[in-house]
Design a protein around this motif. Structure first.
Motif, PDB file in Angstrom:
ATOM      1  N   THR A  84       0.897  -1.153   0.058  1.00  0.00           N
ATOM      2  CA  THR A  84      -0.073   0.102  -0.121  1.00  0.00           C
ATOM      3  C   THR A  84       0.862   1.121   0.045  1.00  0.00           C
ATOM      4  O   THR A  84       2.132   1.138   0.468  1.00  0.00           O
ATOM      5  CB  THR A  84      -0.820   0.113   1.259  1.00  0.00           C
ATOM      6  OG1 THR A  84      -0.060   0.021   2.423  1.00  0.00           O
ATOM      7  CG2 THR A  84      -2.034  -0.942   1.338  1.00  0.00           C
ATOM      8  N   TYR A  85       0.424   2.286  -0.531  1.00  0.00           N
ATOM      9  CA  TYR A  85       1.074   3.559  -0.522  1.00  0.00           C
ATOM     10  C   TYR A  85       0.341   4.563  -0.108  1.00  0.00           C
ATOM     11  O   TYR A  85      -0.833   4.744  -0.081  1.00  0.00           O
ATOM     12  CB  TYR A  85       1.266   3.919  -2.122  1.00  0.00           C
ATOM     13  CG  TYR A  85       1.953   2.779  -2.876  1.00  0.00           C
ATOM     14  CD1 TYR A  85       3.635   3.139  -2.776  1.00  0.00           C
ATOM     15  CD2 TYR A  85       1.525   1.985  -3.547  1.00  0.00           C
ATOM     16  CE1 TYR A  85       4.226   1.981  -3.497  1.00  0.00           C
ATOM     17  CE2 TYR A  85       1.973   1.062  -4.127  1.00  0.00           C
ATOM     18  CZ  TYR A  85       3.578   0.948  -4.088  1.00  0.00           C
ATOM     19  OH  TYR A  85       4.395   0.177  -4.915  1.00  0.00           O
ATOM     20  N   GLU A  86       0.937   5.341   0.629  1.00  0.00           N
ATOM     21  CA  GLU A  86       0.363   6.596   1.355  1.00  0.00           C
ATOM     22  C   GLU A  86       0.766   7.909   0.729  1.00  0.00           C
ATOM     23  O   GLU A  86       2.032   8.195   0.419  1.00  0.00           O
ATOM     24  CB  GLU A  86       0.749   6.618   2.665  1.00  0.00           C
ATOM     25  CG  GLU A  86       0.115   7.915   3.406  1.00  0.00           C
ATOM     26  CD  GLU A  86       0.628   8.123   5.007  1.00  0.00           C
ATOM     27  OE1 GLU A  86       0.481   9.003   5.635  1.00  0.00           O
ATOM     28  OE2 GLU A  86       0.367   6.859   5.488  1.00  0.00           O
ATOM     29  N   ILE A  87      -0.319   8.559  -0.005  1.00  0.00           N
ATOM     30  CA  ILE A  87      -0.021   9.741  -0.635  1.00  0.00           C
ATOM     31  C   ILE A  87      -0.496  11.248   0.277  1.00  0.00           C
ATOM     32  O   ILE A  87      -1.274  10.893   0.957  1.00  0.00           O
ATOM     33  CB  ILE A  87      -0.823   9.921  -1.919  1.00  0.00           C
ATOM     34  CG1 ILE A  87      -0.771   8.397  -2.683  1.00  0.00           C
ATOM     35  CG2 ILE A  87      -0.374  11.232  -2.799  1.00  0.00           C
ATOM     36  CD1 ILE A  87       0.272   8.470  -3.510  1.00  0.00           C
ATOM     37  N   SER A  88       0.458  12.019   0.446  1.00  0.00           N
ATOM     38  CA  SER A  88       0.057  13.312   1.163  1.00  0.00           C
ATOM     39  C   SER A  88       0.591  14.318   0.626  1.00  0.00           C
ATOM     40  O   SER A  88       1.355  14.291  -0.575  1.00  0.00           O
ATOM     41  CB  SER A  88       0.458  13.022   2.539  1.00  0.00           C
ATOM     42  OG  SER A  88       2.319  12.908   2.518  1.00  0.00           O
TER      43      SER A  88
END
Length: 103
Positions: A84-88
């Motif tokens: 999973t990737y967290e985009i911020s």
């Protein structure tokens, strides 16, 4: 009125220009911009269609602003559904601040 059809347009936080069927908006002045259309008709016998059980025209409003859809792709060799990737910190540059919507 017997044998008549009616078209309704409702706008929230904007103003419809009936001359050209457009809604002009400025983002700084808007909370949101909502639009709904509906039709109703009366036949020769006086039976009405396009209304609810209370004989009111029902509207379903749609948002014209604040719609965003993002798609991200990766070409990483380890790109699988196990990661999973967290985009911020997404930032909009050169976003439109005003426009016209044609109904």
């Amino acid at each position: 009125m017997p044998n008549a059809s009616y078209a309704f347009t409702a706008v929230v936080d904007g103003e419809l220009n009936p001359a050209n069927n457009t809604i002009a908006y400025t983002v700084a002045d808007q909370k949101d911009l909502l639009l709904a259309t509906a039709t109703a008709s009366v036949d020769n016998d006086g039976d009405v269609t396009g209304v609810n059980s209370n004989n009111l025209v029902a509207f379903t409003f749609d948002h014209l602003l604040a719609k965003a859809y993002f798609t991200f792709q990766t070409k990483a060799a380890y790109a699988t559904d196990k990661y999973t990737y967290e985009i911020s910190k997404i930032q909009f540059d050169n976003a439109y601040t005003e426009g016209t919507y044609t109904v």
